[in-house]
Design a protein around this motif. Sequence first.
Motif, PDB file in Angstrom:
ATOM      1  N   SER A  81       0.918  -1.149   0.000  1.00  0.00           N
ATOM      2  CA  SER A  81       0.000   0.000   0.000  1.00  0.00           C
ATOM      3  C   SER A  81       0.932   1.167   0.000  1.00  0.00           C
ATOM      4  O   SER A  81       0.652   2.215  -0.451  1.00  0.00           O
ATOM      5  CB  SER A  81      -0.931   0.063   1.210  1.00  0.00           C
ATOM      6  OG  SER A  81      -0.257   0.443   2.376  1.00  0.00           O
ATOM      7  N   VAL A 115      -4.769  -1.443   1.822  1.00  0.00           N
ATOM      8  CA  VAL A 115      -5.093  -0.116   1.297  1.00  0.00           C
ATOM      9  C   VAL A 115      -4.397   0.934   2.161  1.00  0.00           C
ATOM     10  O   VAL A 115      -3.923   0.635   3.263  1.00  0.00           O
ATOM     11  CB  VAL A 115      -6.617   0.140   1.314  1.00  0.00           C
ATOM     12  CG1 VAL A 115      -7.316  -0.789   0.353  1.00  0.00           C
ATOM     13  CG2 VAL A 115      -7.168  -0.012   2.728  1.00  0.00           C
ATOM     14  N   LYS A 116      -4.349   2.135   1.636  1.00  0.00           N
ATOM     15  CA  LYS A 116      -3.792   3.244   2.415  1.00  0.00           C
ATOM     16  C   LYS A 116      -4.581   3.376   3.711  1.00  0.00           C
ATOM     17  O   LYS A 116      -5.804   3.230   3.716  1.00  0.00           O
ATOM     18  CB  LYS A 116      -3.904   4.555   1.622  1.00  0.00           C
ATOM     19  CG  LYS A 116      -2.808   4.713   0.605  1.00  0.00           C
ATOM     20  CD  LYS A 116      -1.780   5.733   1.090  1.00  0.00           C
ATOM     21  CE  LYS A 116      -0.605   5.768   0.131  1.00  0.00           C
ATOM     22  NZ  LYS A 116       0.681   5.676   0.832  1.00  0.00           N
ATOM     23  N   LYS A 117      -3.875   3.638   4.772  1.00  0.00           N
ATOM     24  CA  LYS A 117      -4.490   3.819   6.089  1.00  0.00           C
ATOM     25  C   LYS A 117      -5.193   2.551   6.567  1.00  0.00           C
ATOM     26  O   LYS A 117      -6.116   2.623   7.374  1.00  0.00           O
ATOM     27  CB  LYS A 117      -5.492   4.992   6.074  1.00  0.00           C
ATOM     28  CG  LYS A 117      -4.839   6.325   5.791  1.00  0.00           C
ATOM     29  CD  LYS A 117      -3.937   6.734   6.922  1.00  0.00           C
ATOM     30  CE  LYS A 117      -3.131   7.977   6.584  1.00  0.00           C
ATOM     31  NZ  LYS A 117      -2.088   8.236   7.574  1.00  0.00           N
ATOM     32  N   GLY A 118      -4.769   1.410   6.030  1.00  0.00           N
ATOM     33  CA  GLY A 118      -5.382   0.151   6.444  1.00  0.00           C
ATOM     34  C   GLY A 118      -4.687  -0.474   7.641  1.00  0.00           C
ATOM     35  O   GLY A 118      -5.090  -1.534   8.109  1.00  0.00           O
ATOM     36  N   GLY A 119      -3.604   0.155   8.090  1.00  0.00           N
ATOM     37  CA  GLY A 119      -2.901  -0.361   9.261  1.00  0.00           C
ATOM     38  C   GLY A 119      -1.762  -1.303   8.930  1.00  0.00           C
ATOM     39  O   GLY A 119      -1.286  -2.048   9.794  1.00  0.00           O
ATOM     40  N   THR A 120      -1.279  -1.262   7.696  1.00  0.00           N
ATOM     41  CA  THR A 120      -0.187  -2.157   7.311  1.00  0.00           C
ATOM     42  C   THR A 120       1.102  -1.826   8.062  1.00  0.00           C
ATOM     43  O   THR A 120       1.885  -2.719   8.374  1.00  0.00           O
ATOM     44  CB  THR A 120       0.071  -2.075   5.796  1.00  0.00           C
ATOM     45  OG1 THR A 120       0.155  -0.702   5.420  1.00  0.00           O
ATOM     46  CG2 THR A 120      -1.030  -2.755   5.015  1.00  0.00           C
ATOM     47  N   ARG A 121       1.313  -0.571   8.309  1.00  0.00           N
ATOM     48  CA  ARG A 121       2.538  -0.176   9.018  1.00  0.00           C
ATOM     49  C   ARG A 121       2.546  -0.763  10.430  1.00  0.00           C
ATOM     50  O   ARG A 121       3.572  -1.257  10.899  1.00  0.00           O
ATOM     51  CB  ARG A 121       2.640   1.353   9.042  1.00  0.00           C
ATOM     52  CG  ARG A 121       3.737   1.931   9.904  1.00  0.00           C
ATOM     53  CD  ARG A 121       5.128   1.461   9.554  1.00  0.00           C
ATOM     54  NE  ARG A 121       5.582   1.882   8.238  1.00  0.00           N
ATOM     55  CZ  ARG A 121       6.834   1.715   7.798  1.00  0.00           C
ATOM     56  NH1 ARG A 121       7.746   1.136   8.566  1.00  0.00           N
ATOM     57  NH2 ARG A 121       7.175   2.095   6.597  1.00  0.00           N
ATOM     58  N   ALA A 122       1.398  -0.739  11.082  1.00  0.00           N
ATOM     59  CA  ALA A 122       1.322  -1.296  12.440  1.00  0.00           C
ATOM     60  C   ALA A 122       1.621  -2.796  12.410  1.00  0.00           C
ATOM     61  O   ALA A 122       2.392  -3.301  13.239  1.00  0.00           O
ATOM     62  CB  ALA A 122      -0.061  -1.036  13.030  1.00  0.00           C
ATOM     63  N   GLU A 139       9.187   1.789   2.216  1.00  0.00           N
ATOM     64  CA  GLU A 139       8.408   0.942   1.315  1.00  0.00           C
ATOM     65  C   GLU A 139       8.931   1.076  -0.113  1.00  0.00           C
ATOM     66  O   GLU A 139       9.027   2.188  -0.634  1.00  0.00           O
ATOM     67  CB  GLU A 139       6.935   1.355   1.388  1.00  0.00           C
ATOM     68  CG  GLU A 139       6.394   1.177   2.794  1.00  0.00           C
ATOM     69  CD  GLU A 139       5.018   1.794   2.987  1.00  0.00           C
ATOM     70  OE1 GLU A 139       4.597   2.583   2.123  1.00  0.00           O
ATOM     71  OE2 GLU A 139       4.388   1.484   4.003  1.00  0.00           O
TER      72      GLU A 139
HETATM   73  N1  PPS Z   1      -5.024  -1.636  15.420  1.00  0.00           N
HETATM   74  C1  PPS Z   1      -5.441  -0.514  14.835  1.00  0.00           C
HETATM   75  N2  PPS Z   1      -6.694  -0.093  14.982  1.00  0.00           N
HETATM   76  C2  PPS Z   1      -7.122   1.030  14.396  1.00  0.00           C
HETATM   77  N3  PPS Z   1      -6.348   1.824  13.646  1.00  0.00           N
HETATM   78  C3  PPS Z   1      -5.084   1.460  13.481  1.00  0.00           C
HETATM   79  C4  PPS Z   1      -4.559   0.278  14.056  1.00  0.00           C
HETATM   80  N4  PPS Z   1      -3.264   0.191  13.694  1.00  0.00           N
HETATM   81  C5  PPS Z   1      -2.984   1.258  12.945  1.00  0.00           C
HETATM   82  N5  PPS Z   1      -4.086   2.036  12.818  1.00  0.00           N
HETATM   83  C6  PPS Z   1      -4.198   3.292  12.101  1.00  0.00           C
HETATM   84  O1  PPS Z   1      -3.948   3.040  10.722  1.00  0.00           O
HETATM   85  C7  PPS Z   1      -3.449   4.223  10.138  1.00  0.00           C
HETATM   86  C8  PPS Z   1      -2.160   3.918   9.394  1.00  0.00           C
HETATM   87  O2  PPS Z   1      -2.407   2.963   8.371  1.00  0.00           O
HETATM   88  P1  PPS Z   1      -1.209   2.542   7.390  1.00  0.00           P
HETATM   89  O3  PPS Z   1      -0.077   2.005   8.149  1.00  0.00           O
HETATM   90  O4  PPS Z   1      -1.786   1.642   6.343  1.00  0.00           O
HETATM   91  O5  PPS Z   1      -0.798   3.936   6.811  1.00  0.00           O
HETATM   92  S1  PPS Z   1      -0.250   4.279   5.389  1.00  0.00           S
HETATM   93  O6  PPS Z   1      -1.368   4.345   4.478  1.00  0.00           O
HETATM   94  O7  PPS Z   1       0.749   3.275   4.973  1.00  0.00           O
HETATM   95  O8  PPS Z   1       0.367   5.593   5.571  1.00  0.00           O
HETATM   96  C9  PPS Z   1      -3.185   5.194  11.259  1.00  0.00           C
HETATM   97  O9  PPS Z   1      -4.281   6.070  11.285  1.00  0.00           O
HETATM   98  P2  PPS Z   1      -4.070   7.650  11.405  1.00  0.00           P
HETATM   99  O10 PPS Z   1      -3.474   7.866  12.758  1.00  0.00           O
HETATM  100  O11 PPS Z   1      -5.456   8.205  11.284  1.00  0.00           O
HETATM  101  O12 PPS Z   1      -3.172   8.059  10.289  1.00  0.00           O
HETATM  102  C10 PPS Z   1      -3.150   4.304  12.472  1.00  0.00           C
HETATM  103  O13 PPS Z   1      -3.493   5.008  13.627  1.00  0.00           O
END
Ligand code: PPS
Length: 164
Positions: A81, A115-122, A139
């Motif tokens: 993503s 997807v973007k902001k899907g939490g892949t980084r976590a 990435e």
């Molecule tokens: N477990 C869990 N539950 C809910 N939300 C979570 C979780 N892990 C990561 N996040 C939120 O996911 C956002 C980052 O997503 P990505 O790592 O995919 O970001 S990116 O698109 O690659 O930049 C980022 O959201 P924002 O803080 O709004 O940017 C993270 O806070």
Amino acid sequence: MAAFHHHPSTDLRRLFHCLTIASFLSILCFSLVYLLTRCCESELTDNSEINVPTPEFLVSGAGWPYGRNGTSVIKEVTTTSGEVVFSGHSGLEANSSGKEWTAARRLPQALIIGVKKGGTRALLEFLRLHPDIRALGSEPHFFDRHYARGLDWYRLKEGMTVAQ
Ligand SMILES: Nc1ncnc2c1ncn2[C@@H]1O[C@H](COP(=O)(O)OS(=O)(=O)O)[C@@H](OP(=O)(O)O)[C@H]1O
């Protein structure tokens, strides 16, 4: 009240004209469709910059380091993503950072797709905690931006070095 009667030969001539025009239009349409599909096909297949994996590569998994010496398992993960590559190796002495790597450059063993902001980084950061898993810091965006550069480019990305 006047009644108009067409001569049969006039009707036949009109019918013949209609059929001729219809046939001409059909041939024209088929030709256009044929030409357009041929153009699209050649655009897709003639792009020599894109290295399509060969069947041998897909079947044998050449370049994929599963079970190389019977004891080790290398774990590599890439996310898309954004993609981030992990690579790791079990059964080796760890270095100061807890991981030991040699110079073999490998393709990732796993991809995280999201997807973007899907939490892949976590997810990546949690997986990175495992001592047998290594990940790229940034990435590489191979699949969405640099696919045309081919697998060699991907393999030589900084950070794709894995233990062997
Ligand atoms: N477990 C869990 N539950 C809910 N939300 C979570 C979780 N892990 C990561 N996040 C939120 O996911 C956002 C980052 O997503 P990505 O790592 O995919 O970001 S990116 O698109 O690659 O930049 C980022 O959201 P924002 O803080 O709004 O940017 C993270 O806070």
